[in-house]
Design a protein around this motif. Structure first.
Motif, mmCIF file in Angstrom:
data_model
loop_
_atom_site.group_PDB
_atom_site.id
_atom_site.type_symbol
_atom_site.label_atom_id
_atom_site.label_comp_id
_atom_site.label_asym_id
_atom_site.label_seq_id
_atom_site.Cartn_x
_atom_site.Cartn_y
_atom_site.Cartn_z
ATOM 1 N N PHE A 1 0.950 -1.108 0.052
ATOM 2 C CA PHE A 1 0.038 -0.059 -0.026
ATOM 3 C C PHE A 1 0.829 1.221 0.096
ATOM 4 C CE2 PHE A 1 -3.203 -2.900 2.025
ATOM 5 C CZ PHE A 1 -4.076 -2.868 0.855
ATOM 6 N N ALA A 2 2.128 1.219 0.547
ATOM 7 C CA ALA A 2 3.007 2.194 0.407
ATOM 8 C C ALA A 2 3.534 2.690 -0.740
ATOM 9 C CB ALA A 2 3.979 2.101 1.459
ATOM 10 N N LEU A 3 3.418 1.770 -1.724
ATOM 11 C CA LEU A 3 4.059 2.017 -3.116
ATOM 12 C C LEU A 3 3.245 2.931 -3.551
ATOM 13 C CD1 LEU A 3 5.291 -1.554 -4.140
ATOM 14 C CD2 LEU A 3 6.619 0.333 -3.078
ATOM 15 N N PRO A 4 3.622 3.691 -4.854
ATOM 16 C CA PRO A 4 2.856 4.441 -5.666
ATOM 17 C C PRO A 4 1.844 3.959 -6.534
ATOM 18 C CG PRO A 4 5.074 4.786 -6.399
ATOM 19 C CD PRO A 4 5.105 3.924 -5.252
ATOM 20 N N SER A 5 0.893 4.391 -6.819
ATOM 21 C CA SER A 5 -0.203 3.797 -7.447
ATOM 22 C C SER A 5 -0.220 3.982 -8.957
ATOM 23 C CB SER A 5 -1.709 4.272 -7.141
ATOM 24 O OG SER A 5 -1.677 5.649 -7.192
ATOM 25 N N SER A 6 0.649 4.760 -9.352
ATOM 26 C CA SER A 6 1.061 5.318 -10.623
ATOM 27 C C SER A 6 2.330 5.180 -11.049
ATOM 28 C CB SER A 6 0.262 6.520 -11.080
ATOM 29 O OG SER A 6 0.604 6.922 -12.576
ATOM 30 N N ALA A 7 2.712 4.867 -12.111
ATOM 31 C CA ALA A 7 3.997 4.796 -12.749
ATOM 32 C C ALA A 7 4.473 6.350 -12.856
ATOM 33 C CB ALA A 7 4.036 3.800 -14.079
ATOM 34 N N ASP A 8 3.610 7.239 -13.186
ATOM 35 C CA ASP A 8 3.893 8.614 -13.379
ATOM 36 C C ASP A 8 4.422 9.454 -12.283
ATOM 37 O OD1 ASP A 8 3.134 8.016 -15.894
ATOM 38 O OD2 ASP A 8 0.910 8.873 -15.511
ATOM 39 N N GLU A 9 4.153 8.602 -11.291
ATOM 40 C CA GLU A 9 4.356 9.348 -9.607
ATOM 41 C C GLU A 9 5.915 8.874 -9.353
ATOM 42 O OE1 GLU A 9 1.353 9.228 -6.807
ATOM 43 O OE2 GLU A 9 -0.179 9.569 -8.415
ATOM 44 N N PRO A 10 6.816 9.407 -9.281
ATOM 45 C CA PRO A 10 8.112 8.797 -8.734
ATOM 46 C C PRO A 10 8.122 8.632 -7.416
ATOM 47 C CG PRO A 10 8.525 11.084 -9.555
ATOM 48 C CD PRO A 10 7.079 10.755 -9.812
ATOM 49 N N TRP A 11 8.655 7.777 -6.891
ATOM 50 C CA TRP A 11 8.562 7.431 -5.263
ATOM 51 C C TRP A 11 9.789 8.394 -4.741
ATOM 52 C CZ3 TRP A 11 11.999 5.260 -2.059
ATOM 53 C CH2 TRP A 11 11.660 5.042 -0.503
ATOM 54 N N THR A 12 9.438 8.773 -3.682
ATOM 55 C CA THR A 12 10.632 9.712 -2.906
ATOM 56 C C THR A 12 10.536 9.037 -1.575
ATOM 57 O OG1 THR A 12 8.937 11.506 -2.304
ATOM 58 C CG2 THR A 12 10.441 11.607 -4.425
ATOM 59 N N PRO A 13 11.563 8.781 -0.956
ATOM 60 C CA PRO A 13 11.605 8.518 0.563
ATOM 61 C C PRO A 13 11.100 9.326 1.472
ATOM 62 C CG PRO A 13 13.905 8.814 -0.290
ATOM 63 C CD PRO A 13 13.113 8.926 -1.653
ATOM 64 N N PRO A 14 10.943 9.074 2.770
ATOM 65 C CA PRO A 14 10.591 10.183 3.574
ATOM 66 C C PRO A 14 11.568 11.137 3.833
ATOM 67 C CG PRO A 14 10.104 7.918 4.369
ATOM 68 C CD PRO A 14 10.677 7.779 3.036
ATOM 69 N N ALA A 15 11.402 12.035 4.349
ATOM 70 C CA ALA A 15 12.419 13.266 4.461
ATOM 71 C C ALA A 15 13.336 12.706 5.591
ATOM 72 C CB ALA A 15 11.832 14.482 5.161
ATOM 73 N N ASP A 16 13.253 11.753 6.610
ATOM 74 C CA ASP A 16 14.049 11.569 7.655
ATOM 75 C C ASP A 16 14.909 10.253 7.167
ATOM 76 O OD1 ASP A 16 11.982 9.870 7.631
ATOM 77 O OD2 ASP A 16 11.858 9.990 9.980
ATOM 78 N N THR A 17 14.899 9.798 5.991
ATOM 79 C CA THR A 17 15.562 8.697 5.492
ATOM 80 C C THR A 17 17.292 9.158 5.551
ATOM 81 O OG1 THR A 17 13.598 7.942 4.080
ATOM 82 C CG2 THR A 17 16.018 7.045 3.540
ATOM 83 N N ILE A 18 18.035 8.268 6.180
ATOM 84 C CA ILE A 18 19.381 8.481 6.128
ATOM 85 C C ILE A 18 20.081 7.975 4.761
ATOM 86 C CG2 ILE A 18 21.651 7.771 7.151
ATOM 87 C CD1 ILE A 18 19.864 7.247 9.751
ATOM 88 N N VAL A 19 20.737 9.184 4.425
ATOM 89 C CA VAL A 19 21.354 8.798 2.719
ATOM 90 C C VAL A 19 22.682 8.590 3.069
ATOM 91 C CG1 VAL A 19 19.397 9.745 1.497
ATOM 92 C CG2 VAL A 19 21.209 10.985 2.073
ATOM 93 N N LYS A 20 23.421 9.232 3.968
ATOM 94 C CA LYS A 20 25.055 8.761 4.070
ATOM 95 C C LYS A 20 25.304 9.226 5.539
ATOM 96 C CE LYS A 20 28.809 11.362 1.990
ATOM 97 N NZ LYS A 20 29.349 12.507 0.991
ATOM 98 N N VAL A 21 26.370 8.426 5.719
ATOM 99 C CA VAL A 21 26.862 8.650 7.110
ATOM 100 C C VAL A 21 28.458 8.826 6.984
ATOM 101 C CG1 VAL A 21 27.599 7.455 9.494
ATOM 102 C CG2 VAL A 21 25.221 7.190 8.243
ATOM 103 N N THR A 22 28.936 9.900 7.142
ATOM 104 C CA THR A 22 30.323 10.039 7.353
ATOM 105 C C THR A 22 31.131 10.290 8.804
ATOM 106 O OG1 THR A 22 29.965 12.528 7.307
ATOM 107 C CG2 THR A 22 30.145 11.399 5.044
ATOM 108 N N GLY A 23 32.369 9.918 8.680
ATOM 109 C CA GLY A 23 33.105 10.406 9.887
ATOM 110 C C GLY A 23 33.384 8.915 10.710
ATOM 111 N N ASP A 24 34.136 8.993 11.699
ATOM 112 C CA ASP A 24 34.281 7.715 12.451
ATOM 113 C C ASP A 24 34.041 8.069 13.964
ATOM 114 O OD1 ASP A 24 36.484 9.160 13.475
ATOM 115 O OD2 ASP A 24 37.767 7.979 12.142
#
Length: 114
Positions: free
Chosen positions: A24-47
């Motif tokens: 149900f969370a997937l988009p219903s139309s192929a025209d609408e690109p899926w975007t992840p939630p704003a709080d999705t972690i995309v990168k971790v740098t450092g140590d």
């Protein structure tokens, strides 16, 4: 045996309902690109020694304290049990950040070399 069957039934129900929620969370139309939630972690740098920086999909970022700063804060607890609990949480947090960093880097490596 009854407990075992109940546990299996609960696991099957959770798996099925989890799959339905994903569908149900997937988009219903192929025209609408899926975007992840704003709080999705995309990168971790450092140590852990110099500090991590966590980057989110919406462009924001946070930088938790270094491990030495976090352990110093743990020493401020009065009770020994609280200090041990805090130290364990810090070790777990930085271990998980390191594993997440490796997982994201590997996913991006795999994506570029597919």
């Amino acid at each position: 045996m009854k407990r075992y069957l109940s546990a299996v039934a609960a696991a099957v129900a959770a798996f099925t309902l989890g799959g339905l929620g994903t569908a149900f969370a997937l988009p219903s139309s192929a025209d609408e690109p899926w975007t992840p939630p704003a709080d999705t972690i995309v990168k971790v740098t450092g140590d852990k020694a110099n500090g991590f920086t966590i980057h989110y999909y919406d462009g924001s970022q946070i930088s938790p304290p270094t491990d030495s700063e976090a352990f110093a804060e743990c020493l401020e607890y009065d009770r020994y049990v609280d200090r041990v609990r805090c130290n364990t949480e810090v070790r777990t947090w930085y271990r998980d950040l390191g594993q997440m960093k490796r997982a994201i880097n590997w996913a991006r490596y795999d994506e570029r070399h597919a």
